[in-house]
Design an enzyme around this catalytic site. Structure first.
Site, PDB file in Angstrom:
ATOM      1  CE  LYS A  19      26.581   5.405 -92.842  1.00 11.04           C
ATOM      2  NZ  LYS A  19      27.594   6.063 -93.651  1.00 11.04           N
ATOM      3  CG  ASN A  53      27.329  -5.665 -87.307  1.00 15.11           C
ATOM      4  OD1 ASN A  53      27.685  -5.455 -86.147  1.00 15.11           O
ATOM      5  ND2 ASN A  53      27.743  -6.730 -87.964  1.00 15.11           N
ATOM      6  CD1 TRP A  54      20.757  -3.792 -83.008  1.00 12.84           C
ATOM      7  CD2 TRP A  54      21.410  -5.918 -82.823  1.00 12.84           C
ATOM      8  NE1 TRP A  54      20.113  -4.351 -81.921  1.00 12.84           N
ATOM      9  CE2 TRP A  54      20.495  -5.664 -81.790  1.00 12.84           C
ATOM     10  CE3 TRP A  54      21.958  -7.204 -82.925  1.00 12.84           C
ATOM     11  CZ2 TRP A  54      20.100  -6.622 -80.860  1.00 12.84           C
ATOM     12  CZ3 TRP A  54      21.561  -8.162 -81.993  1.00 12.84           C
ATOM     13  CH2 TRP A  54      20.643  -7.864 -80.978  1.00 12.84           C
ATOM     14  CD  GLN A 102      23.534   5.231 -84.598  1.00 10.92           C
ATOM     15  OE1 GLN A 102      22.332   5.120 -84.458  1.00 10.92           O
ATOM     16  NE2 GLN A 102      24.048   5.844 -85.633  1.00 10.92           N
ATOM     17  NE  ARG A 129      28.997  -0.645 -84.602  1.00 11.86           N
ATOM     18  CZ  ARG A 129      27.803  -0.694 -85.153  1.00 11.86           C
ATOM     19  NH1 ARG A 129      27.647  -1.139 -86.394  1.00 11.86           N
ATOM     20  NH2 ARG A 129      26.739  -0.285 -84.498  1.00 11.86           N
ATOM     21  CG  ASN A 130      30.085   4.511 -80.790  1.00  6.43           C
ATOM     22  OD1 ASN A 130      30.019   5.537 -81.449  1.00  6.43           O
ATOM     23  ND2 ASN A 130      29.097   3.633 -80.739  1.00  6.43           N
ATOM     24  CE  LYS A 139      25.421   1.387 -76.279  1.00  4.39           C
ATOM     25  NZ  LYS A 139      26.224   0.899 -77.386  1.00  4.39           N
ATOM     26  CG  PHE A 188      20.028   6.713 -92.183  1.00  3.13           C
ATOM     27  CD1 PHE A 188      20.560   7.811 -92.846  1.00  3.13           C
ATOM     28  CD2 PHE A 188      20.878   5.656 -91.876  1.00  3.13           C
ATOM     29  CE1 PHE A 188      21.905   7.864 -93.193  1.00  3.13           C
ATOM     30  CE2 PHE A 188      22.225   5.699 -92.222  1.00  3.13           C
ATOM     31  CZ  PHE A 188      22.743   6.801 -92.882  1.00  3.13           C
ATOM     32  CB  ALA A 207      25.587  -7.138 -84.161  1.00  3.29           C
TER      33      ALA A 207
HETATM   34  P1  NAD Z   1      25.236  -0.426 -89.278  1.00  4.74           P
HETATM   35  O1  NAD Z   1      26.102   0.406 -88.442  1.00  4.74           O
HETATM   36  O2  NAD Z   1      25.771  -1.709 -89.757  1.00  4.74           O
HETATM   37  O3  NAD Z   1      24.747   0.629 -90.381  1.00  4.74           O
HETATM   38  C1  NAD Z   1      24.744   0.585 -91.660  1.00  4.74           C
HETATM   39  C2  NAD Z   1      23.328   0.481 -92.197  1.00  4.74           C
HETATM   40  O4  NAD Z   1      22.840   1.772 -92.579  1.00  4.74           O
HETATM   41  C3  NAD Z   1      23.294  -0.382 -93.443  1.00  4.74           C
HETATM   42  O5  NAD Z   1      22.203  -1.235 -93.425  1.00  4.74           O
HETATM   43  C4  NAD Z   1      23.157   0.657 -94.534  1.00  4.74           C
HETATM   44  O6  NAD Z   1      22.547   0.129 -95.681  1.00  4.74           O
HETATM   45  C5  NAD Z   1      22.267   1.671 -93.878  1.00  4.74           C
HETATM   46  N1  NAD Z   1      22.262   2.972 -94.540  1.00  4.74           N
HETATM   47  C6  NAD Z   1      23.298   3.665 -95.080  1.00  4.74           C
HETATM   48  N2  NAD Z   1      22.863   4.829 -95.606  1.00  4.74           N
HETATM   49  C7  NAD Z   1      21.517   4.858 -95.400  1.00  4.74           C
HETATM   50  C8  NAD Z   1      20.513   5.802 -95.703  1.00  4.74           C
HETATM   51  N3  NAD Z   1      20.774   6.956 -96.335  1.00  4.74           N
HETATM   52  N4  NAD Z   1      19.242   5.520 -95.332  1.00  4.74           N
HETATM   53  C9  NAD Z   1      18.945   4.383 -94.687  1.00  4.74           C
HETATM   54  N5  NAD Z   1      19.849   3.451 -94.372  1.00  4.74           N
HETATM   55  C10 NAD Z   1      21.136   3.691 -94.719  1.00  4.74           C
HETATM   56  O7  NAD Z   1      23.802  -0.712 -88.598  1.00  4.74           O
HETATM   57  P2  NAD Z   1      23.449  -1.551 -87.297  1.00  4.74           P
HETATM   58  O8  NAD Z   1      24.681  -2.081 -86.641  1.00  4.74           O
HETATM   59  O9  NAD Z   1      22.381  -2.511 -87.688  1.00  4.74           O
HETATM   60  O10 NAD Z   1      22.885  -0.423 -86.315  1.00  4.74           O
HETATM   61  C11 NAD Z   1      21.540   0.006 -86.295  1.00  4.74           C
HETATM   62  C12 NAD Z   1      21.189   0.487 -84.895  1.00  4.74           C
HETATM   63  O11 NAD Z   1      21.371  -0.602 -83.978  1.00  4.74           O
HETATM   64  C13 NAD Z   1      22.082   1.622 -84.355  1.00  4.74           C
HETATM   65  O12 NAD Z   1      21.302   2.550 -83.638  1.00  4.74           O
HETATM   66  C14 NAD Z   1      23.044   0.922 -83.407  1.00  4.74           C
HETATM   67  O13 NAD Z   1      23.485   1.753 -82.357  1.00  4.74           O
HETATM   68  C15 NAD Z   1      22.174  -0.193 -82.883  1.00  4.74           C
HETATM   69  N6  NAD Z   1      22.922  -1.357 -82.364  1.00  4.74           N
HETATM   70  C16 NAD Z   1      23.984  -1.882 -83.017  1.00  4.74           C
HETATM   71  C17 NAD Z   1      24.668  -2.975 -82.492  1.00  4.74           C
HETATM   72  C18 NAD Z   1      25.853  -3.604 -83.179  1.00  4.74           C
HETATM   73  O14 NAD Z   1      26.612  -4.344 -82.531  1.00  4.74           O
HETATM   74  N7  NAD Z   1      26.067  -3.388 -84.470  1.00  4.74           N
HETATM   75  C19 NAD Z   1      24.213  -3.555 -81.313  1.00  4.74           C
HETATM   76  C20 NAD Z   1      23.108  -3.007 -80.663  1.00  4.74           C
HETATM   77  C21 NAD Z   1      22.472  -1.904 -81.204  1.00  4.74           C
HETATM   78  P1  13P Z   2      28.875   0.095 -80.971  1.00  2.00           P
HETATM   79  O1  13P Z   2      27.939   0.763 -81.933  1.00  2.00           O
HETATM   80  O2  13P Z   2      29.821   1.005 -80.290  1.00  2.00           O
HETATM   81  O3  13P Z   2      29.588  -1.083 -81.644  1.00  2.00           O
HETATM   82  O4  13P Z   2      27.981  -0.563 -79.822  1.00  2.00           O
HETATM   83  C1  13P Z   2      27.224  -1.677 -80.103  1.00  2.00           C
HETATM   84  C2  13P Z   2      26.195  -1.874 -79.059  1.00  2.00           C
HETATM   85  O5  13P Z   2      25.288  -1.080 -78.942  1.00  2.00           O
HETATM   86  C3  13P Z   2      26.343  -3.046 -78.179  1.00  2.00           C
HETATM   87  O6  13P Z   2      25.234  -3.234 -77.342  1.00  2.00           O
END
Ligand code: NAD
Ligand code: 13P
Length: 352
Positions: free
Chosen positions: A299, A13-14, A301, A270-271, A206, A98, A154
């Site tokens: 996923k 997603n991000w 975290q 999401r958390n 957080k 991962f 995101a």
């Molecule tokens: P996500 O939660 O959408 O995660 C799924 C990803 O994990 C997919 O790309 C999937 O293909 C991959 N995946 C699944 N199994 C796997 C494996 N065995 N090996 C490698 N990859 C695998 O991912 P995201 O939202 O991009 O989050 C990535 C990081 O960014 C996290 O640490 C999250 O906390 C942080 N983040 C997320 C957001 C948000 O709003 N989504 C915002 C800021 C920071």
């Molecule tokens: P969540 O993984 O709980 O959706 O948080 C996203 C995030 O890190 C926003 O900055």
């Protein structure tokens, strides 16, 4: 006429939104090569097609960010080694669990002259103690690694709603400026601070507080209770960060990566959402089950971070000092009921 080549390792997603942001800037700025490679953990969609092929033919990550065009210069690549081989700027953005495996595969496979940045919120706990993800990347791959964290849900940035973010860097301000350039847009305002650990710990911790906020929501305890939990959580975030790294700065907690990310995640993350469902079910359905049902492959975290933080607290004899962090983990594993979040967290931590 040296152009930096960027590869994004991760496409959730991000990761997908980060690629979109970056791709809009590499087209605009002559110091960057136009094409942005995005490594995709390959999967087969229900249609039978490969996710990578669909991203490349539709310019959309139909699974993790449907309805958003990434930019024609984003090229999805399922081959990790190939995706990183020509890059000199690597952006890491996968769920934190991962990263150890990914780093292992990348050892010896990247250019000599590479800079990295981690957008990953999480940490690892090793025998020697906690290891932030940026350190894991630095140590395993022998490269410098900055971080970018902030109040960045995101899906909101994907539709270009205004937000801010914080880059944390160690020594080299010039490199931090280059990352700021790569990410900044009129709707994404990035500030750099010299405090990698502080920025990364804010983003990581957080997520634990967001679970606590979700429990409060699930129990319908109201806004005052939720604000109290956020305040206690912020205090524990600061105390824990400073105990781990005395270099962490107070001002970092007032940047986007600190209080702003805490607020947005406790309101709309999401958390929070899955923790609310967990509490509504009285803790009878596991987080794994709820995550799979509610997040379509995305996923959480917070649950693993709560366990990792708990391990550190246990090892160092700090459990008593961090009642909110400790209680969140004990609720997640079913040792305490969700209502314990208020009963147990109201004891004051002894650190300012
Ligand atoms: P996500 O939660 O959408 O995660 C799924 C990803 O994990 C997919 O790309 C999937 O293909 C991959 N995946 C699944 N199994 C796997 C494996 N065995 N090996 C490698 N990859 C695998 O991912 P995201 O939202 O991009 O989050 C990535 C990081 O960014 C996290 O640490 C999250 O906390 C942080 N983040 C997320 C957001 C948000 O709003 N989504 C915002 C800021 C920071
Ligand atoms: P969540 O993984 O709980 O959706 O948080 C996203 C995030 O890190 C926003 O900055």
């Amino acid at each position: 006429n040296y152009e930096s080549k960027v590869t994004v390792v991760g496409s959730g997603n991000w990761g997908s939104v980060a690629s979109k942001l970056i791709a809009s800037n590499t087209l605009r700025l002559s110091s960057f090569h136009d094409e942005v490679r995005m490594w995709v953990y390959e999967e087969i969609l229900p249609s039978g097609e490969k996710l990578t092929d669909v991203i490349n033919s539709t310019n959309e990550n139909v699974k993790y960010l449907p309805g958003i065009k990434l930019g024609k210069n984003v090229v999805a690549d399922p081959d990790l080694e190939n995706a990183v081989k020509d890059a000199n700027m690597l952006v890491f953005v996968t769920p934190h669990q991962f990263m150890e495996g990914i780093c292992r595969k990348l050892v010896g496979k990247i250019n000599g002259d590479v800079q990295a940045i981690s957008l990953i919120k999480g940490m690892e706990v090793k025998m020697e103690g906690p290891c932030m993800i940026s350190s894991l990347i630095s140590e395993q791959l022998g490269i410098n690694c900055c971080v970018l964290m902030g109040a960045n849900i995101a899906n909101e940035i994907a539709v270009e709603k205004f937000s801010e973010a914080t880059v944390g860097y160690r020594e080299n301000r010039e490199i931090a400026e280059k990352w700021v350039q790569l990410f900044s847009t009129p709707y994404f305002l990035v500030t750099a601070v010299q405090d990698v650990e502080g920025v990364e710990l804010c983003g990581t911790l957080k997520n634990v507080v967001a679970l606590a906020a979700g429990f409060v929501d699930g129990l319908e305890m109201g806004n005052n209770t939720k604000a109290a939990i956020m305040r206690i959580g912020l205090r524990e975030m600061k105390a824990f960060s400073k105990l781990l790294f005395s270099s962490v700065k107070d001002t970092t907690f007032f940047e986007s990566c600190g209080v702003a990310d805490l607020i947005t995640t406790c309101l709309g993350g999401r958390n929070r959402k899955v923790a609310e469902a967990f509490a509504k079910n009285g803790g009878k359905r596991s987080f794994d089950e709820l995550e799979a049902e509610m997040l379509q492959g995305q996923k959480l975290q917070g649950v693993s971070t709560a366990r990792e933080v708990y391990e550190v607290l246990g090892h160092r004899g700090w459990l008593e000092l961090f009642p909110l962090f400790a209680t969140v983990h004990e609720i997640c594993i079913g040792r305490l009921p969700p209502s314990a979040i208020v009963e147990h967290s109201e004891r004051k931590p002894r650190f300012e």
